[in-house]
Scaffold this motif. Structure first.
Motif, mmCIF file in Angstrom:
data_model
loop_
_atom_site.group_PDB
_atom_site.id
_atom_site.type_symbol
_atom_site.label_atom_id
_atom_site.label_comp_id
_atom_site.label_asym_id
_atom_site.label_seq_id
_atom_site.Cartn_x
_atom_site.Cartn_y
_atom_site.Cartn_z
ATOM 1 N N SER A 111 0.771 -1.156 -0.091
ATOM 2 C CA SER A 111 0.066 0.003 -0.101
ATOM 3 C C SER A 111 0.842 1.173 -0.118
ATOM 4 O O SER A 111 0.653 2.273 -0.729
ATOM 5 C CB SER A 111 -1.024 0.088 1.183
ATOM 6 N N GLU A 140 10.700 2.867 6.355
ATOM 7 C CA GLU A 140 10.037 1.401 6.355
ATOM 8 C C GLU A 140 10.925 0.823 7.826
ATOM 9 O O GLU A 140 12.308 0.780 7.844
ATOM 10 C CB GLU A 140 10.490 0.565 5.427
ATOM 11 N N ARG A 186 3.792 -7.731 4.396
ATOM 12 C CA ARG A 186 3.228 -9.042 4.602
ATOM 13 C C ARG A 186 3.188 -9.785 3.319
ATOM 14 O O ARG A 186 2.405 -10.720 2.979
ATOM 15 C CB ARG A 186 1.555 -8.831 4.852
ATOM 16 N N TRP A 238 -2.261 -14.971 -3.360
ATOM 17 C CA TRP A 238 -3.207 -15.228 -4.406
ATOM 18 C C TRP A 238 -3.731 -13.935 -4.817
ATOM 19 O O TRP A 238 -3.865 -13.165 -4.120
ATOM 20 C CB TRP A 238 -4.525 -16.148 -4.072
ATOM 21 N N VAL A 281 9.253 4.240 12.743
ATOM 22 C CA VAL A 281 8.808 5.369 13.113
ATOM 23 C C VAL A 281 8.044 5.343 14.619
ATOM 24 O O VAL A 281 7.604 4.484 14.902
ATOM 25 C CB VAL A 281 7.690 5.967 12.258
ATOM 26 N N ASN A 291 4.759 -6.705 12.184
ATOM 27 C CA ASN A 291 3.607 -7.008 11.723
ATOM 28 C C ASN A 291 2.667 -7.679 12.691
ATOM 29 O O ASN A 291 1.712 -7.336 13.014
ATOM 30 C CB ASN A 291 3.461 -7.953 10.577
ATOM 31 N N THR A 330 -4.153 -1.946 3.870
ATOM 32 C CA THR A 330 -5.241 -2.798 3.192
ATOM 33 C C THR A 330 -6.442 -2.897 4.080
ATOM 34 O O THR A 330 -7.498 -2.957 3.556
ATOM 35 C CB THR A 330 -4.857 -4.456 2.859
ATOM 36 N N GLY A 370 -8.214 -6.160 3.228
ATOM 37 C CA GLY A 370 -7.349 -7.353 3.867
ATOM 38 C C GLY A 370 -6.674 -8.172 2.685
ATOM 39 O O GLY A 370 -5.522 -8.913 3.139
ATOM 40 N N LEU A 382 -4.092 -7.981 -1.191
ATOM 41 C CA LEU A 382 -3.097 -7.417 -1.994
ATOM 42 C C LEU A 382 -3.782 -6.385 -2.668
ATOM 43 O O LEU A 382 -3.226 -5.050 -2.837
ATOM 44 C CB LEU A 382 -2.581 -8.454 -2.752
HETATM 45 C C1 LIG Z 1 0.513 -15.560 5.294
HETATM 46 C C2 LIG Z 1 -0.358 -14.391 4.406
HETATM 47 C C3 LIG Z 1 -1.108 -14.962 3.728
HETATM 48 C C4 LIG Z 1 -1.858 -14.003 2.808
HETATM 49 N N1 LIG Z 1 -2.632 -14.446 1.666
HETATM 50 C C5 LIG Z 1 -2.924 -13.539 0.856
HETATM 51 C C6 LIG Z 1 -3.510 -13.781 -0.695
HETATM 52 O O1 LIG Z 1 -3.365 -15.099 -0.746
HETATM 53 N N2 LIG Z 1 -3.766 -12.893 -1.220
HETATM 54 C C7 LIG Z 1 -4.090 -11.710 -0.786
HETATM 55 O O2 LIG Z 1 -4.380 -10.845 -1.493
HETATM 56 N N3 LIG Z 1 -3.613 -11.285 0.167
HETATM 57 C C8 LIG Z 1 -3.066 -12.222 1.415
HETATM 58 N N4 LIG Z 1 -2.704 -11.680 2.470
HETATM 59 C C9 LIG Z 1 -2.742 -10.299 2.867
HETATM 60 C C10 LIG Z 1 -1.793 -9.394 2.177
HETATM 61 O O3 LIG Z 1 -0.328 -9.813 2.179
HETATM 62 C C11 LIG Z 1 -1.807 -8.112 2.724
HETATM 63 O O4 LIG Z 1 -3.206 -7.541 2.551
HETATM 64 C C12 LIG Z 1 -0.955 -6.946 2.154
HETATM 65 O O5 LIG Z 1 0.468 -7.310 1.856
HETATM 66 C C13 LIG Z 1 -0.871 -5.690 3.098
HETATM 67 O O6 LIG Z 1 -0.190 -4.609 2.431
HETATM 68 P P1 LIG Z 1 -0.193 -3.346 3.334
HETATM 69 O O7 LIG Z 1 0.853 -2.317 2.643
HETATM 70 O O8 LIG Z 1 -1.472 -2.865 3.490
HETATM 71 O O9 LIG Z 1 0.474 -3.791 4.663
HETATM 72 P P2 LIG Z 1 1.852 -4.293 4.982
HETATM 73 O O10 LIG Z 1 2.445 -5.333 4.029
HETATM 74 O O11 LIG Z 1 1.822 -4.967 6.428
HETATM 75 O O12 LIG Z 1 3.132 -3.210 5.022
HETATM 76 C C14 LIG Z 1 2.927 -2.542 5.940
HETATM 77 C C15 LIG Z 1 4.512 -2.004 6.363
HETATM 78 O O13 LIG Z 1 4.670 -1.039 7.430
HETATM 79 C C16 LIG Z 1 5.785 -1.110 8.203
HETATM 80 N N5 LIG Z 1 5.805 -0.743 9.512
HETATM 81 C C17 LIG Z 1 4.967 -1.119 10.532
HETATM 82 N N6 LIG Z 1 5.412 -0.418 11.592
HETATM 83 C C18 LIG Z 1 6.170 0.786 11.191
HETATM 84 C C19 LIG Z 1 6.646 1.894 11.928
HETATM 85 N N7 LIG Z 1 6.640 2.019 13.083
HETATM 86 N N8 LIG Z 1 7.411 2.527 10.991
HETATM 87 C C20 LIG Z 1 7.753 2.215 9.701
HETATM 88 N N9 LIG Z 1 7.262 1.003 9.144
HETATM 89 C C21 LIG Z 1 6.479 0.446 9.962
HETATM 90 C C22 LIG Z 1 5.847 -3.061 8.297
HETATM 91 O O14 LIG Z 1 7.069 -3.210 8.428
HETATM 92 C C23 LIG Z 1 5.258 -3.075 6.889
HETATM 93 O O15 LIG Z 1 6.347 -3.365 5.977
HETATM 94 C C24 LIG Z 1 -1.907 -12.651 3.282
HETATM 95 C C25 LIG Z 1 -1.021 -12.078 3.993
HETATM 96 C C26 LIG Z 1 -0.333 -13.068 5.022
HETATM 97 C C27 LIG Z 1 0.949 -12.746 6.036
#
Ligand SMILES: Cc1cc2nc3c(=O)[nH]c(=O)nc-3n(C[C@H](O)[C@H](O)[C@H](O)COP(=O)(O)OP(=O)(O)OC[C@H]3O[C@@H](n4cnc5c(N)ncnc54)[C@H](O)[C@@H]3O)c2cc1C
Length: 527
Positions: A24, A45, A53, A75, A254, A420, A451, A459, A461
């Motif tokens: 995101s 980061e 995730r 997926w 942060v 996470n 997400t 929730g 990708l």
């Molecule tokens: C095992 C598993 C299976 C999944 N299966 C699927 C699937 O099959 N299909 C699908 O669509 N989705 C799936 N998901 C969900 C999907 O991975 C997530 O919805 C998506 O990756 C979330 O992206 P995001 O950017 O919102 O959050 P995140 O990927 O969590 O990114 C947030 C970032 O913020 C960083 N952060 C946290 N705190 C701080 C701080 N204080 N300072 C600086 N940085 C910080 C974290 O390190 C992280 O890199 C799955 C997730 C997991 C873990």
């Protein structure tokens, strides 16, 4: 400046700071740069890697060979335009999830392992199938009425938010097999047991995907429909290349964000005492991590309450490779839905909830599965060797003794992942949804993505991409840019132009045929 290196100066000023380099945050930065390539932007980061995730690892599969598998999100689906558009833009291909063949189901009081070939799950009784279908119809009908933007606008919101999913399911279905099936689904979709999740949250969550069945299926439009060639973490890596690695600072968690009326700059401090200032800040980190950041002025009471009551789910993901796709040779698809079976090693059930074929795009045979929800927490207490042995034994019970001879076994416990602390998503507990409408509302110059804040496949990708696009459009609109096209993408409606993964009436057709034949039989012989 190289990626991962801290800036030389103690304080740097930017137009925009994005906090978090998951999908995101990186999407937000990418879309901002597309609208204004000259903008002065930086990303902070906490981890030493990109992708949050998503995590694609090279697994040692024996004989000096390595193979690449997703240990996080994997997926995508044709009903997820946001992620598909990004994949196309980055020239990343998808391929279908393998689903052909016999499926395995272990639900109900008897814990019997049953198999089935059609779309109709094997619940051990026709009444169970009818009850499951009735439950799905009810959940679909309700989900359609509830807006993810503010679920509390729904007239029955209070009633359904006072209820756990457990109560909702118990009120709707008596058959244990049905209850176990929905439990396994909730565990793998949200990472939590039914008794922890607000019924209103679950239905709103399903609404954002365009329906309950979309969350569960691996057929067309279902959440498990497609895999990503080369894995999903590369999406973040390629986005980082396009954003410019010099703008990305890894290992900069942060710690505080402050803003005041006296300055038009927001001050962001990291744990290593680095200070960054910017006119706009986008926070892309999950709700359970936001609670670790100090805000000045403090977050509104609504938002604080919401962040503190959106715990993250528990999923341990395992990937098991084999020298052959033994299950396919025996006519199995590799799919298992399980209540875990009976108690084992002090845990209330065995480890399995769902399993799928995970053979990768290089044809390395593999199965993937989850130890999820309460069993995930219980099995977390056991040793790695005990988890491995329990998973392999359970698979052997489902498929045959070949399952005990893998070429590799890899597990990723997301609860242990710093910054996470769980996965796949933060969910709403009962009694909190009256605050949910604030999720996307800016806090002064701070904008939110991630997400969980998405309105289309929250929730997932795809939801991460959509939320990044929305946050980018908010900031760029304030900066006077034309964001009409970006807003069109960022505010798509979940139910528009989509057909369900499969026609629900079809599921019941065989049951109706059997009932009709039985009725005719009774009529002819007994009346
Ligand atoms: C095992 C598993 C299976 C999944 N299966 C699927 C699937 O099959 N299909 C699908 O669509 N989705 C799936 N998901 C969900 C999907 O991975 C997530 O919805 C998506 O990756 C979330 O992206 P995001 O950017 O919102 O959050 P995140 O990927 O969590 O990114 C947030 C970032 O913020 C960083 N952060 C946290 N705190 C701080 C701080 N204080 N300072 C600086 N940085 C910080 C974290 O390190 C992280 O890199 C799955 C997730 C997991 C873990």
């Amino acid at each position: 400046m190289e990626e991962g290196k801290s800036p030389n100066k103690a304080t740097e000023e930017f137009d925009v700071i994005v906090i978090g380099c998951g999908l995101s945050g990186l999407t937000a930065a990418y879309e901002i740069l597309k609208l204004d390539p000259n903008i002065n932007l930086c990303l902070l980061e906490a981890k030493d890697r990109l992708g949050g995730r998503t995590l694609t690892n090279d697994i040692d599969i024996g004989e000096g060979q390595k193979a690449s598998f997703d240990l996080g999100g994997q997926w995508v689906a044709s009903s997820q335009p946001d992620i598909l558009e990004i994949l196309e833009e980055l020239n990343i291909e998808t391929y279908p999830q393998f689903i052909d063949g016999t499926k395995v189901m272990q639900v109900g009081h008897d814990n019997v392992i049953r198999t089935y070939k059609s779309d109709i799950p094997s619940l051990g009784s026709y009444w169970g199938i009818i009850e499951l279908q009735l439950f799905i119809w009810k959940a679909e009908r309700l989900a359609k009425e509830i807006s993810i933007e503010d679920p509390y606008l729904w007239e029955q919101a209070q009633e359904y938010d006072a209820m756990t999913m457990e109560t909702f399911v118990k009120n709707s279905a008596r058959t244990q097999g049905v209850r176990d099936t929905i439990q396994a689904a909730c565990r793998s979709v949200i990472g939590a047991d039914l008794d922890r999740v607000s019924a209103l949250f679950f239905l709103a969550y399903a609404n954002s995907a365009g329906g309950v069945m979309k969350l569960l299926m691996a057929t067309e439009n279902g959440a498990q429909e497609l895999r990503v060639k080369g894995g999903t973490q590369q999406i973040s890596e390629i986005l980082a290349d396009r954003i410019g690695r010099k703008n990305i600072h890894l290992e900069q968690p942060v710690a505080s964000i402050s803003q005041s009326d006296e300055s038009d700059l927001v001050t962001v401090k990291t744990l290593s005492e680095m200070i960054f200032r910017a006119k706009h800040v986008i926070v892309s980190i999950p709700p359970n991590c936001i609670t670790h950041i100090q805000f000045s002025p403090p977050l509104s009471e609504d938002r604080r309450l919401l962040m503190e009551n959106m715990p993250v789910g528990h999923l341990t993901k395992f990937v098991i490779t084999y020298d052959k796709t033994y299950w396919r040779e025996k006519g199995f698809s590799g799919e298992v839905v399980s209540n875990g079976g009976g108690p084992l090693l002090g845990c209330s059930t065995g480890p399995l909830s769902v399993v799928y074929d995970a053979t990768n795009d290089k044809n390395v045979p593999a199965l993937v599965g989850f130890i999820a929800g309460r069993p995930g927490v219980e099995w977390h207490r056991q040793t790695a060797a005990e988890r491995r042995s329990a998973v392999l034994n359970s698979l052997s019970d489902c498929f045959g003794p070949w399952a005990l001879q893998p070429t590799s076994f890899t597990e990723k416990i997301w609860a242990d992942e710093e910054y996470n602390g769980g996965c796949p998503v933060s969910f709403g507990v009962p009694g909190i949804m009256f605050t949910f409408g604030i999720l996307r509302r800016p806090h002064g110059r701070i904008h939110w993505c991630g997400t969980e804040t998405s309105t289309h496949w929250a929730g997932y990708l795809s939801g991460a991409v959509q939320s990044g696009r929305r946050a980018a459009s908010e900031v760029m609109k304030l900066r006077g840019k034309n964001v009409i096209e970006l807003e069109k993408l960022a505010f798509r409606k979940p139910y528009a132009d989509q057909s369900p993964p499969y026609s629900l009436p079809n599921l019941l057709t065989p049951v109706i045929v059997v009932l009709a034949i039985a009725t005719a039989f009774i009529a002819v012989y007994f009346l």
